[in-house]
Write a protein that holds these residues in place. Structure first.
Motif, PDB file in Angstrom:
ATOM      1  N   GLU A  83       0.902  -1.170  -0.031  1.00 40.48           N
ATOM      2  CA  GLU A  83      -0.022   0.135   0.018  1.00 40.48           C
ATOM      3  C   GLU A  83       0.909   1.321  -0.018  1.00 40.48           C
ATOM      4  OE1 GLU A  83      -0.402  -2.506   2.079  1.00 40.48           O
ATOM      5  OE2 GLU A  83      -2.155  -3.311   1.080  1.00 40.48           O
ATOM      6  N   HIS A  84       1.983   1.245   0.804  1.00 38.22           N
ATOM      7  CA  HIS A  84       2.869   2.321   0.751  1.00 38.22           C
ATOM      8  C   HIS A  84       3.482   2.691  -0.751  1.00 38.22           C
ATOM      9  CE1 HIS A  84       3.239   1.113   5.212  1.00 38.22           C
ATOM     10  NE2 HIS A  84       2.411   1.953   5.077  1.00 38.22           N
ATOM     11  N   VAL A  85       3.823   1.632  -1.229  1.00 36.88           N
ATOM     12  CA  VAL A  85       4.394   1.872  -2.620  1.00 36.88           C
ATOM     13  C   VAL A  85       3.278   1.975  -3.598  1.00 36.88           C
ATOM     14  CG1 VAL A  85       5.488   0.378  -4.558  1.00 36.88           C
ATOM     15  CG2 VAL A  85       6.129  -0.067  -2.346  1.00 36.88           C
ATOM     16  N   GLU A  86       2.342   1.633  -3.380  1.00 36.80           N
ATOM     17  CA  GLU A  86       1.103   2.291  -4.392  1.00 36.80           C
ATOM     18  C   GLU A  86       0.746   3.833  -4.229  1.00 36.80           C
ATOM     19  OE1 GLU A  86      -2.377  -0.209  -3.830  1.00 36.80           O
ATOM     20  OE2 GLU A  86      -1.478  -1.855  -4.897  1.00 36.80           O
ATOM     21  N   GLY A  93       2.979  10.623  -9.570  1.00 36.39           N
ATOM     22  CA  GLY A  93       2.591  10.543 -10.765  1.00 36.39           C
ATOM     23  C   GLY A  93       2.436   9.451 -11.677  1.00 36.39           C
ATOM     24  N   PHE A  94       2.803   8.162 -11.121  1.00 34.67           N
ATOM     25  CA  PHE A  94       2.662   7.210 -11.817  1.00 34.67           C
ATOM     26  C   PHE A  94       1.260   6.150 -11.469  1.00 34.67           C
ATOM     27  CE2 PHE A  94       7.150   8.273 -11.707  1.00 34.67           C
ATOM     28  CZ  PHE A  94       7.571   8.515 -12.946  1.00 34.67           C
ATOM     29  N   GLY A  95       0.416   6.775 -11.006  1.00 35.71           N
ATOM     30  CA  GLY A  95      -0.840   5.783 -10.621  1.00 35.71           C
ATOM     31  C   GLY A  95      -1.210   4.873 -11.539  1.00 35.71           C
ATOM     32  N   SER A  96      -1.065   5.094 -12.840  1.00 35.99           N
ATOM     33  CA  SER A  96      -1.158   4.225 -13.892  1.00 35.99           C
ATOM     34  C   SER A  96      -0.484   2.743 -13.869  1.00 35.99           C
ATOM     35  CB  SER A  96      -1.176   4.819 -15.334  1.00 35.99           C
ATOM     36  OG  SER A  96       0.169   5.352 -15.466  1.00 35.99           O
ATOM     37  N   TYR A  97       0.634   2.882 -13.171  1.00 36.25           N
ATOM     38  CA  TYR A  97       1.408   1.607 -13.114  1.00 36.25           C
ATOM     39  C   TYR A  97       0.912   0.767 -12.019  1.00 36.25           C
ATOM     40  CZ  TYR A  97       5.154   3.886 -15.433  1.00 36.25           C
ATOM     41  OH  TYR A  97       6.215   4.341 -16.504  1.00 36.25           O
ATOM     42  N   ILE A  98      -0.264   1.313 -11.165  1.00 38.46           N
ATOM     43  CA  ILE A  98      -0.688   0.363  -9.883  1.00 38.46           C
ATOM     44  C   ILE A  98      -1.333  -1.099 -10.332  1.00 38.46           C
ATOM     45  CG2 ILE A  98      -2.000   0.382  -7.910  1.00 38.46           C
ATOM     46  CD1 ILE A  98      -1.638   3.387  -7.713  1.00 38.46           C
ATOM     47  N   GLU A  99      -2.159  -0.904 -11.240  1.00 36.35           N
ATOM     48  CA  GLU A  99      -2.959  -2.022 -11.861  1.00 36.35           C
ATOM     49  C   GLU A  99      -1.816  -3.033 -12.441  1.00 36.35           C
ATOM     50  OE1 GLU A  99      -5.932  -3.352 -11.235  1.00 36.35           O
ATOM     51  OE2 GLU A  99      -6.104  -1.489 -10.331  1.00 36.35           O
ATOM     52  N   GLY A 100      -0.884  -2.740 -13.119  1.00 37.67           N
ATOM     53  CA  GLY A 100       0.258  -3.692 -13.534  1.00 37.67           C
ATOM     54  C   GLY A 100       0.964  -4.440 -12.380  1.00 37.67           C
ATOM     55  N   CYS A 101       1.417  -3.404 -11.456  1.00 39.70           N
ATOM     56  CA  CYS A 101       2.022  -3.742 -10.110  1.00 39.70           C
ATOM     57  C   CYS A 101       1.095  -4.733  -9.396  1.00 39.70           C
ATOM     58  CB  CYS A 101       2.313  -2.759  -9.153  1.00 39.70           C
ATOM     59  SG  CYS A 101       3.755  -1.512  -9.879  1.00 39.70           S
ATOM     60  N   ARG A 102      -0.082  -4.560  -9.261  1.00 31.46           N
ATOM     61  CA  ARG A 102      -0.969  -5.519  -8.603  1.00 31.46           C
ATOM     62  C   ARG A 102      -0.770  -6.949  -9.092  1.00 31.46           C
ATOM     63  NH1 ARG A 102      -6.071  -1.472  -7.361  1.00 31.46           N
ATOM     64  NH2 ARG A 102      -4.947  -0.324  -5.642  1.00 31.46           N
ATOM     65  N   GLY A 103      -0.827  -6.862 -10.645  1.00 32.60           N
ATOM     66  CA  GLY A 103      -0.910  -8.261 -11.340  1.00 32.60           C
ATOM     67  C   GLY A 103       0.540  -8.977 -10.988  1.00 32.60           C
ATOM     68  N   VAL A 104       1.731  -8.132 -10.862  1.00 33.68           N
ATOM     69  CA  VAL A 104       3.023  -8.791 -10.383  1.00 33.68           C
ATOM     70  C   VAL A 104       2.823  -9.403  -8.993  1.00 33.68           C
ATOM     71  CG1 VAL A 104       5.365  -8.460 -10.198  1.00 33.68           C
ATOM     72  CG2 VAL A 104       4.195  -7.276 -12.037  1.00 33.68           C
ATOM     73  N   VAL A 105       2.376  -8.508  -7.874  1.00 35.65           N
ATOM     74  CA  VAL A 105       2.230  -9.024  -6.668  1.00 35.65           C
ATOM     75  C   VAL A 105       1.310 -10.244  -6.660  1.00 35.65           C
ATOM     76  CG1 VAL A 105       1.265  -8.326  -4.362  1.00 35.65           C
ATOM     77  CG2 VAL A 105       2.709  -6.782  -5.644  1.00 35.65           C
ATOM     78  N   GLY A 106       0.248 -10.045  -7.570  1.00 37.87           N
ATOM     79  CA  GLY A 106      -0.636 -11.406  -7.445  1.00 37.87           C
ATOM     80  C   GLY A 106       0.051 -12.735  -7.922  1.00 37.87           C
TER      81      GLY A 106
END
Length: 160
Positions: A83-86, A93-106
């Motif tokens: 959550e801190h990283v998100e 200003g890189f909020g658009s990366y969050i969904e991709g990051c969530r996929g990697v975390v999953g």
């Protein structure tokens, strides 16, 4: 963003072979003008371009780490969470990366579920998991006795 100084971390780098592998996997997926491509129609990276990419990647990681750390500290946490990283991605200003990051975390979480822990490996090692505690203790004592015998044999003078 944090004003922390990273000048003491000049020795940080990313493995060039890993970066080259990432570049090699990603470049064919990027649409490009065939007339600007190399002999075989594929784009390539020059060594200076690869080194620049590594420098930019490191700077991005420094900024993201610093911002994540600041968020964690504001919450009086000792560990940086996803959550801190998100939040740091959003703040930078890189909020658009969050969904991709969530996929990697999953994906990582799935791999961790399938991974056999060290304790589990040791329990199942060589069929010893099926032996009783007393039987294992006797085996251990026998092995220690053999080791003591070898040690004592080395300490005796030769030729007497």
């Amino acid at each position: 963003m944090s004003d922390k100084d990273f000048s003491g971390n000049d020795d940080l780098s990313l493995p060039k072979a890993t970066v080259q592998k990432i570049i090699s996997e990603i470049l064919p997926q990027v649409p490009h003008d065939a007339s600007a491509a190399g002999r075989d129609g594929e784009m390539t990276f020059t060594r200076p371009a690869r080194d620049l990419l590594i420098s930019c990647s490191l700077e991005f990681l420094r900024m993201l780490s610093s911002e994540s750390n600041d968020i964690s500290e504001r919450e009086s946490k000792k560990t940086i969470s996803v959550e801190h990283v998100e939040q740091a991605l959003t703040d930078l200003g890189f909020g658009s990366y969050i969904e991709g990051c969530r996929g990697v975390v999953g994906e990582w979480q799935e791999v961790q579920k399938k991974r056999v822990g060290r304790g589990e490996k040791m329990r199942n090692f060589g069929g010893f998991d099926k032996m009783g505690e007393e039987e294992l203790r006797k085996m251990q004592e026998a092995l220690l006795g053999e080791a003591r015998g070898r040690m004592e044999g080395q300490n005796e003078p030769h030729g007497e």
